[in-house]
Design a protein around this motif. Structure first.
Motif, PDB file in Angstrom:
ATOM      1  N   GLU A   1      42.002  34.584  45.734  1.00  0.00           N
ATOM      2  CA  GLU A   1      41.584  35.794  46.458  1.00  0.00           C
ATOM      3  C   GLU A   1      42.799  36.580  46.949  1.00  0.00           C
ATOM      4  O   GLU A   1      42.861  37.811  46.804  1.00  0.00           O
ATOM      5  N   ALA A   2      43.793  35.871  47.502  1.00  0.00           N
ATOM      6  CA  ALA A   2      45.007  36.541  47.985  1.00  0.00           C
ATOM      7  C   ALA A   2      45.779  37.168  46.830  1.00  0.00           C
ATOM      8  O   ALA A   2      46.344  38.260  46.958  1.00  0.00           O
ATOM      9  N   ALA A   3      45.820  36.489  45.679  1.00  0.00           N
ATOM     10  CA  ALA A   3      46.541  37.020  44.524  1.00  0.00           C
ATOM     11  C   ALA A   3      45.884  38.288  44.006  1.00  0.00           C
ATOM     12  O   ALA A   3      46.566  39.271  43.668  1.00  0.00           O
ATOM     13  N   ARG A   4      44.571  38.292  43.921  1.00  0.00           N
ATOM     14  CA  ARG A   4      43.866  39.483  43.422  1.00  0.00           C
ATOM     15  C   ARG A   4      44.073  40.678  44.335  1.00  0.00           C
ATOM     16  O   ARG A   4      44.078  41.827  43.888  1.00  0.00           O
ATOM     17  N   GLU A   5      44.272  40.418  45.627  1.00  0.00           N
ATOM     18  CA  GLU A   5      44.474  41.504  46.591  1.00  0.00           C
ATOM     19  C   GLU A   5      45.950  41.805  46.815  1.00  0.00           C
ATOM     20  O   GLU A   5      46.291  42.603  47.674  1.00  0.00           O
ATOM     21  N   HIS A   6      46.834  41.156  46.044  1.00  0.00           N
ATOM     22  CA  HIS A   6      48.284  41.366  46.138  1.00  0.00           C
ATOM     23  C   HIS A   6      48.809  41.084  47.541  1.00  0.00           C
ATOM     24  O   HIS A   6      49.693  41.774  48.038  1.00  0.00           O
ATOM     25  N   ARG A   7      48.261  40.053  48.199  1.00  0.00           N
ATOM     26  CA  ARG A   7      48.699  39.701  49.543  1.00  0.00           C
ATOM     27  C   ARG A   7      49.683  38.542  49.558  1.00  0.00           C
ATOM     28  O   ARG A   7      50.135  38.133  50.624  1.00  0.00           O
ATOM     29  N   ILE A   8      50.017  37.968  48.397  1.00  0.00           N
ATOM     30  CA  ILE A   8      50.965  36.853  48.362  1.00  0.00           C
ATOM     31  C   ILE A   8      52.388  37.389  48.444  1.00  0.00           C
ATOM     32  O   ILE A   8      52.808  38.215  47.634  1.00  0.00           O
TER      33      ILE A   8
END
Length: 378
Positions: free
Chosen positions: A285-292
């Protein structure tokens, strides 16, 4: 690790041939061993379903390494190819721990992260009273980065004590100071333009300290000095090599420890959200939202090899295949969690760190530091 190295392969759809090869053939029949190794990799890929053109591209790449006109062969090589073309060919400092070939929807990236580590780039400045020569050093490269020349007269002091000679010595001092300023400015420019991570000043004590004192404050924090080496050819090169390795390893260790401490701290935000996360569904989920911001991978954890589902776009990844239709992909393919997350992290401009034998990681072996800024979505 500098994930920008992987940019050419993360945006391009697969399937991908990923080959980790030992190219340290030092025997008399080295050419034959190289050909056999290349043939074996191509045959492995063919057996896995790779197209003939891609198999041939990998074979040609592995058989030309070290030939006249080709880059100097290191003891290891990572080759990534698709559509009959080698897209990335990366030298490794040593033989890869994970060897062999894979054919998969996303490139097999985790072993490359493990093999290269942080691989910090050191800007070495060989300093004397008249100027400096610059060189960039990493695990796999040693490249010239230019030079700077200051005033060459007057440079040498005299032993006399009369007024005229003292006046001359003052001019010498002024020349030294002027040149130190010129060198420091050139060091700062070379550091910025090269993308280096740290600086090592080599040369006589007075010259290197004068240069370091004139560096901008933020550069002094990553600048070190070596008592060995200098501009003269062959000047104490063995001990200088040790110093270069020492400061590079120290920077990598410091960064890894900082990442672990930040992950363990795991502070929450005022709105109840956390700035760290773990577990495959949460990481996806974090990767899809570019939050990593920084992806943490431990190959000893069970989640690294867990199956996830991907599409041709780096943002198309899910824990279950049924979720992929909502991401615009009706024919998802299975992939390893570590490789799929790495591909997405690279596309999102994140960093990644490989951790070994540490108790600080979550049981699954995958975690991330998250960005505090508003996530970028598409």
């Amino acid at each position: 690790m500098r994930l920008s190295l992987l940019q050419p392969i993360v945006e391009r759809p697969g399937p991908w041939a990923s080959v980790y090869a030992d190219v340290s053939h030092g025997t008399e029949d080295a050419a034959k061993q190289q050909e056999l190794s290349a043939r074996n990799a191509a045959d492995q890929l063919s057996a896995l379903g790779a197209d003939e053109a891609t198999c041939r591209a990998v074979y040609d790449c592995l058989t030309t390494i070290g030939r006249p006109g080709q880059p100097l062969a290191h003891s290891g090589r990572a080759v990534f190819a698709t559509g009959g073309e080698v897209v990335l060919d990366t030298p490794l400092a040593g033989p890869p721990v994970t060897r062999g070939a894979t054919w998969s929807p996303v490139p097999r990236l985790a072993p490359l992260l493990d093999a290269l580590g942080e691989n910090p780039v050191c800007l070495v400045a060989y300093v004397d009273r008249t100027g400096a020569d610059f060189e960039l050093r990493s695990d796999t490269a040693r490249d010239s980065a230019g030079k700077v020349s200051g005033e060459d007269y007057p440079i040498h002091r005299t032993a006399s004590g009369d007024w005229s000679e003292r006046h001359f010595q003052l001019k010498v001092e002024n020349t030294w100071e002027h040149n130190a300023g010129e060198i420091a400015e050139a060091v700062a420019q070379a550091f910025e333009h090269s993308g280096a991570d740290l600086i090592l000043l080599a040369g006589d004590a007075r010259e290197r300290r004068s240069v370091r004192d004139r560096l901008p404050e933020q550069l002094r924090a990553v600048a070190y000095e070596s008592e060995h080496g200098g501009r003269a050819r062959g000047a104490d090169s063995t001990r200088l090599e040790r110093d270069i390795a020492h400061v590079r390893a120290g920077l990598e260790l410091d960064h890894t420890e900082d990442v672990i401490q930040r992950f363990q701290a795991g502070s929450g935000r005022s709105n109840g959200e956390s700035d760290v996360t773990a577990g495959v569904p949460q990481l996806i989920e974090a990767a899809r939202e570019h939050r990593i911001d920084t992806l943490l991978i431990s190959p000893d954890g069970g989640d690294a090899g867990r199956q996830v589902w991907v599409g041709p776009d780096p943002d198309q990844l899910a824990a279950r295949g049924s979720e992929m239709q909502y991401l615009g992909e009706v024919h998802p393919a299975p992939a390893r969690a570590d490789d799929a997350l790495l591909r997405s992290a690279v596309a999102g401009g994140a960093q990644a760190v490989m951790l070994h034998h540490t108790d600080e990681m979550p049981p699954g072996g995958l975690g991330a530091l998250l960005r505090w800024s508003t996530p970028v979505t598409h």
